[in-house]
Design an enzyme around this catalytic site. Structure first.
Site: not given
Length: 254
Positions: A139, A152
């Site tokens: 990501s 995250y």
């Protein structure tokens, strides 16, 4: 598990979103796709859809954090052409000071340990193919931090480093390692899951953004990277919508 001459592509987290779209894309590109996810009904329905479209797909329920189950899954293959490590996700958006350690643990287990489990188990079959490709979905969170994203970001940094390290360690062997790092992608579940089913909070993530990425946009980049000539390795592909300049700079229309 494959017809003679048809390369196999294993896609984890294939029950929805980017995983499902990637399975469709690779099937259309000529791979026999093996769909894995915990939700048996979802992947069986997707396999049926792909097969009805004239392509090849098999569903295999799997929790990537269960190493014994992953090892059992791996015994079904002699060779694999592609592994797409897509299983992952985000939980919560709390600051470091008040974040739930269990959320951090679950994100790390899925995004990093799950990827490690499947990659380790299938690497021999990828190498045995003589032309394997490992794709790791990280990501943009793995490349730049933002407030409320600590857990995250940490997990996706782990996935990014796993890809970089593996590429160094297996250079000279017939396996490519590709990292795809999407930015803002609007799927049916990602933000809703992150905010524990709060649809209003999930909607605010994309509020005013004319065209966030779709799952199909990311799947298209994965399929493109995988289908490059064997000597071409796409080390890192960062893909964002035009409206997103960085993790913290997004154009929102009034």
């Amino acid at each position: 598990m494959t017809a003679a001459g048809t390369p196999i592509a294993v896609v984890t987290g294939a029950s929805s979103g980017i995983g499902a779209a990637t399975a469709r894309g690779l099937a259309a590109a000529g791979y026999r796709v093996v769909l894995t996810a915990r939700r048996k009904d979802r992947i069986e329905a997707l396999a049926a859809e792909i097969n009805e479209a004239g392509h090849q797909a098999t569903a295999y329920p799997l929790d990537v954090t269960d190493r014994a189950a992953v090892d059992e899954f791996a015994t079904a293959f002699r060779t694999i052409g592609v592994l797409v490590n897509n299983a992952g996700g985000a939980l919560g958006a709390d600051p470091v000071a008040t974040g739930d350690p269990e959320d951090w643990r679950r994100m790390y287990e899925t995004n990093v340990i799950g990827t490690l489990n499947v990659t380790q188990a299938l690497l021999p079959a990828l190498e045995a193919s003589g032309d394997g490709t490992v794709v790791i979905l990280s990501s943009t969170a793995g490349h730049a931090t933002y407030e409320g994203g600590g857990g995250y970001v940490a997990a996706k940094n782990g996935a990014r480093v796993l890809a970089e390290t593996l590429r160094l360690e297996i250079v000279g062997r017939p396996v490519r390692v590709v990292e795809v790092a999407p930015g803002m992608v609007k799927t049916e579940e990602f933000a809703t899951t992150r905010f524990r089913g709060d649809a209003d909070k999930a909607a605010k993530v994309y509020a005013g953004v004319a065209e966030p990425l779709t799952a199909e946009d990311v799947a298209d980049t994965i399929t493109w990277a995988v289908t490059r000539p064997s000597h071409v390795n796409i080390d890192l592909l960062v893909v964002r919508p035009r409206a997103q300049a960085s993790n913290t700079k997004v154009h929102r229309e009034q």
